[in-house]
Motif scaffolding. Structure first.
Motif, PDB file in Angstrom:
ATOM      1  N   SER A 227      46.276  28.534  31.323  1.00  0.00           N
ATOM      2  CA  SER A 227      46.536  29.900  30.850  1.00  0.00           C
ATOM      3  C   SER A 227      45.391  30.459  30.024  1.00  0.00           C
ATOM      4  N   ASP A 228      44.620  29.596  29.367  1.00  0.00           N
ATOM      5  CA  ASP A 228      43.523  30.062  28.522  1.00  0.00           C
ATOM      6  C   ASP A 228      42.165  30.023  29.228  1.00  0.00           C
ATOM      7  N   MET A 229      42.161  29.604  30.468  1.00  0.00           N
ATOM      8  CA  MET A 229      40.905  29.528  31.221  1.00  0.00           C
ATOM      9  C   MET A 229      40.554  30.915  31.765  1.00  0.00           C
ATOM     10  N   PRO A 230      39.284  31.324  31.745  1.00  0.00           N
ATOM     11  CA  PRO A 230      38.890  32.602  32.349  1.00  0.00           C
ATOM     12  C   PRO A 230      39.379  32.688  33.788  1.00  0.00           C
ATOM     13  N   LEU A 231      39.869  33.867  34.166  1.00  0.00           N
ATOM     14  CA  LEU A 231      40.500  34.020  35.477  1.00  0.00           C
ATOM     15  C   LEU A 231      39.556  33.665  36.616  1.00  0.00           C
ATOM     16  N   ALA A 232      38.309  34.069  36.516  1.00  0.00           N
ATOM     17  CA  ALA A 232      37.354  33.766  37.590  1.00  0.00           C
ATOM     18  C   ALA A 232      37.188  32.264  37.774  1.00  0.00           C
ATOM     19  N   ASP A 233      37.240  31.516  36.668  1.00  0.00           N
ATOM     20  CA  ASP A 233      37.130  30.056  36.758  1.00  0.00           C
ATOM     21  C   ASP A 233      38.371  29.452  37.407  1.00  0.00           C
ATOM     22  N   VAL A 234      39.530  30.042  37.103  1.00  0.00           N
ATOM     23  CA  VAL A 234      40.775  29.565  37.728  1.00  0.00           C
ATOM     24  C   VAL A 234      40.705  29.751  39.235  1.00  0.00           C
ATOM     25  N   PHE A 235      40.302  30.948  39.660  1.00  0.00           N
ATOM     26  CA  PHE A 235      40.194  31.213  41.091  1.00  0.00           C
ATOM     27  C   PHE A 235      39.172  30.290  41.760  1.00  0.00           C
ATOM     28  N   ALA A 236      38.080  30.011  41.067  1.00  0.00           N
ATOM     29  CA  ALA A 236      37.027  29.163  41.644  1.00  0.00           C
ATOM     30  C   ALA A 236      37.522  27.747  41.911  1.00  0.00           C
ATOM     31  N   GLN A 237      38.527  27.314  41.155  1.00  0.00           N
ATOM     32  CA  GLN A 237      39.090  25.978  41.350  1.00  0.00           C
ATOM     33  C   GLN A 237      40.315  25.978  42.259  1.00  0.00           C
ATOM     34  N   THR A 238      40.764  27.151  42.655  1.00  0.00           N
ATOM     35  CA  THR A 238      42.014  27.278  43.409  1.00  0.00           C
ATOM     36  C   THR A 238      41.782  27.287  44.913  1.00  0.00           C
ATOM     37  N   TYR A 239      42.546  26.476  45.602  1.00  0.00           N
ATOM     38  CA  TYR A 239      42.569  26.487  47.069  1.00  0.00           C
ATOM     39  C   TYR A 239      43.722  27.378  47.536  1.00  0.00           C
ATOM     40  N   ILE A 240      44.936  27.077  47.052  1.00  0.00           N
ATOM     41  CA  ILE A 240      46.116  27.866  47.419  1.00  0.00           C
ATOM     42  C   ILE A 240      46.657  28.552  46.168  1.00  0.00           C
ATOM     43  N   SER A 241      46.800  29.875  46.225  1.00  0.00           N
ATOM     44  CA  SER A 241      47.338  30.639  45.099  1.00  0.00           C
ATOM     45  C   SER A 241      48.791  30.980  45.398  1.00  0.00           C
ATOM     46  N   VAL A 242      49.667  30.706  44.426  1.00  0.00           N
ATOM     47  CA  VAL A 242      51.109  30.897  44.613  1.00  0.00           C
ATOM     48  C   VAL A 242      51.654  31.851  43.549  1.00  0.00           C
ATOM     49  N   SER A 243      52.427  32.828  43.979  1.00  0.00           N
ATOM     50  CA  SER A 243      53.124  33.702  43.040  1.00  0.00           C
ATOM     51  C   SER A 243      54.193  34.476  43.803  1.00  0.00           C
ATOM     52  N   CYS A 244      54.932  35.301  43.078  1.00  0.00           N
ATOM     53  CA  CYS A 244      55.944  36.148  43.729  1.00  0.00           C
ATOM     54  C   CYS A 244      55.350  37.504  44.078  1.00  0.00           C
ATOM     55  N   PHE A 245      55.077  38.312  43.045  1.00  0.00           N
ATOM     56  CA  PHE A 245      54.579  39.657  43.303  1.00  0.00           C
ATOM     57  C   PHE A 245      53.399  39.995  42.400  1.00  0.00           C
ATOM     58  N   SER A 246      52.712  38.990  41.913  1.00  0.00           N
ATOM     59  CA  SER A 246      51.626  39.194  40.968  1.00  0.00           C
ATOM     60  C   SER A 246      50.392  39.800  41.631  1.00  0.00           C
ATOM     61  N   SER A 247      49.660  40.608  40.840  1.00  0.00           N
ATOM     62  CA  SER A 247      48.371  41.119  41.300  1.00  0.00           C
ATOM     63  C   SER A 247      47.413  39.976  41.601  1.00  0.00           C
ATOM     64  N   SER A 248      47.626  38.847  40.927  1.00  0.00           N
ATOM     65  CA  SER A 248      46.733  37.696  41.117  1.00  0.00           C
ATOM     66  C   SER A 248      46.715  37.232  42.562  1.00  0.00           C
ATOM     67  N   ILE A 249      47.823  37.421  43.264  1.00  0.00           N
ATOM     68  CA  ILE A 249      47.894  37.028  44.671  1.00  0.00           C
ATOM     69  C   ILE A 249      46.870  37.814  45.485  1.00  0.00           C
ATOM     70  N   MET A 250      46.842  39.131  45.293  1.00  0.00           N
ATOM     71  CA  MET A 250      45.893  39.948  46.053  1.00  0.00           C
ATOM     72  C   MET A 250      44.467  39.694  45.578  1.00  0.00           C
ATOM     73  N   GLU A 251      44.291  39.527  44.265  1.00  0.00           N
ATOM     74  CA  GLU A 251      42.963  39.249  43.733  1.00  0.00           C
ATOM     75  C   GLU A 251      42.413  37.932  44.275  1.00  0.00           C
ATOM     76  N   SER A 252      43.289  36.971  44.476  1.00  0.00           N
ATOM     77  CA  SER A 252      42.829  35.650  44.909  1.00  0.00           C
ATOM     78  C   SER A 252      42.127  35.720  46.261  1.00  0.00           C
ATOM     79  N   VAL A 253      42.449  36.721  47.053  1.00  0.00           N
ATOM     80  CA  VAL A 253      41.830  36.865  48.375  1.00  0.00           C
ATOM     81  C   VAL A 253      40.326  37.036  48.251  1.00  0.00           C
TER      82      VAL A 253
END
Length: 449
Positions: free
Chosen positions: A340-366
């Motif tokens: 939760s405290d990690m910069p978002l760009a770093d989280v995405f850089a480590q993410t293979y599969i992004s999971v959520s319900c209706f979060s903007s993060s889902i679209m951003e992860s693309v």
């Protein structure tokens, strides 16, 4: 047929609030007028947010129509007495004298620390005189260019507008109308710039600008999937979007706004491990209920158990944290990481599969090269745009389907084929987008004269 009434609640809440607020305007002449501006839309927005709390009772009562009697009765009571609706504008030379050196500049308005931070790339890249109006501390004050002036937003106790109906029944709306109206009239900006757009205060600022023939710009900050009341009939002259693919989606509920695709303002990291399964959690509002959130919590544990050799990352909503008990449960799995405290760009850089319900993060992860897997259990609620149709990812409406699709992605080593070269959803990223956005802002501000 099972029906959890979530979508039904939102649809009915929007209809009731809109009908009742506009019904008051039909019976009380000038009911929502302030300084020559029709504030019925901000009032609708304000009321919609206020009554979101009725949702749980509505669901528990299986769609009982009595839930909305509270709204009808409260707004109906406004018509019991006669109100003085005086739409004359009183002069307030004091504010104009204080702010006279800041007149005629571009005005950035940010009412929360979150928006102050999100605007950072644009604000720090401006090379033309502007004012940042905000009640918040600016954490990057030393990074601001010389052309910046920060003006502290403080509520005014001076009534340059009078509307007894608002003053007696919607004190916050009334006080804010007088305050932001005061600032707009004193600053006389060439252009208003805000971000996100669904907030009542930004709507009111844009309406006051419109009344003075000042254009307004709102910059896309996220993607809500479901365009709730806050994103209907937005009053901005222009709306800067991430890419052309979003323009038609926004336009469906905002026919009087000019949409311009300027890109995604934030950096996208090249490379990165892209190996974790990351759950982006949300607050139990809008389409997400406590029940759905608990189901998501259970999915995290199930996935951690099934994929013990994989890192499972959890990013909490900044305004809604998991309970201590829930966090203790996650500690039982050595492969769960709270990021939760990690910069978002770093989280995405480590993410293979992004999971959520209706979060903007889902679209951003693309745009960050992740593979979205939407867990969308609400009856009648499908993530928009439909990821499968666009070739961007997958949507699952129950746990069984979710786990099957997750296994398929993991087994087949699916890679996000979107890549940034596809301009449909993200016109550009990082400084390319920032430069385009700043250029558009300066161009629109210049066209005023």
């Amino acid at each position: 047929m099972n029906n959890d009434y979530v979508i039904q609640f939102h649809t009915e809440l929007e209809a009731v609030v809109e009908a009742e607020v506009r019904g008051v305007a039909d019976k009380v002449r000038g009911a929502w007028m302030v300084g020559g501006c029709d504030m019925s839309k901000p009032v609708i927005n304000f009321m919609w947010y206020r009554y979101l709390g009725l949702r749980e009772a509505y669901i528990a009562n299986k769609g009982d129509a009595e839930t909305f009697q509270t709204i009808r009765q409260s707004l109906g009571n406004l018509l019991v007495k006669q109100y003085n609706i005086d739409d004359n504008i009183a002069e307030n030379k004091a504010w104009e004298d204080i702010l006279k050196d800041e007149c005629g500049k571009i005005l950035f308005f940010a009412s929360s620390p979150r928006i102050v931070e999100y605007l950072r790339p644009v604000i720090c890249s401006m090379d033309e005189d502007f004012v940042l109006l905000t009640p918040c501390e600016v954490g990057y004050i030393d990074e601001l260019p010389d052309c910046a002036t920060v003006v502290k937003f403080t509520f005014s106790n001076i009534d340059i507008y009078t509307n007894e109906l608002l003053a007696q029944n919607f004190q916050l709306v009334y006080r804010f109308a007088n305050t932001i109206g005061n600032y707009i009239r004193a600053l006389k900006p060439r252009l208003l710039v805000c971000m996100d757009g669904c907030q009542t205060e930004y709507e009111m600022a844009a309406l006051f600008c419109r009344q003075l023939n000042i254009p307004s710009v709102c910059i896309q900050q996220g993607w809500p999937s479901m365009l709730h009341e806050g994103f209907h009939d937005m009053p901005y002259t222009y709306f800067f979007t991430w890419g052309k693919g979003f323009n038609s989606l926004w336009k469906a509920r905002n026919r009087n706004v000019n949409f311009i695709d300027t890109g995604y303002l934030y950096d996208v990291k090249d490379g990165g491990a892209h190996s974790a399964i990351t759950f982006f959690l949300q607050a139990p509002v809008f389409l997400l209920t406590e029940t759905y959130l608990n189901r998501m919590y259970k999915l995290i544990s199930i996935v951690a158990e099934r994929y013990r050799d994989n890192v499972i990352m959890v990013r909490e909503h900044p305004e809604y944290k998991a309970t201590d008990r829930q966090k203790e449960e996650w500690k039982a799995y050595s492969n769960i990481r709270n990021v939760s405290d990690m910069p978002l760009a770093d989280v995405f850089a480590q993410t293979y599969i992004s999971v959520s319900c209706f979060s903007s993060s889902i679209m951003e992860s693309v745009v960050h090269g992740c593979v979205p897997l939407v867990f969308s259990p609400a009856i009648g609620a499908r993530y928009n745009p439909i990821f499968e149709n666009e070739g961007l990812g997958w949507i699952a409406e129950d746990e069984e389907t979710f786990l099957a699709k997750l296994n398929e992605i993991m087994y087949n080593k699916y890679e996000q084929i979107f890549i940034r070269e596809n301009k449909k959803w993200f016109e550009s990223t990082g400084m390319d987008s920032v430069c385009t956005t700043v250029g558009r802002i300066k161009e629109l501000a210049k066209s005023v004269y």
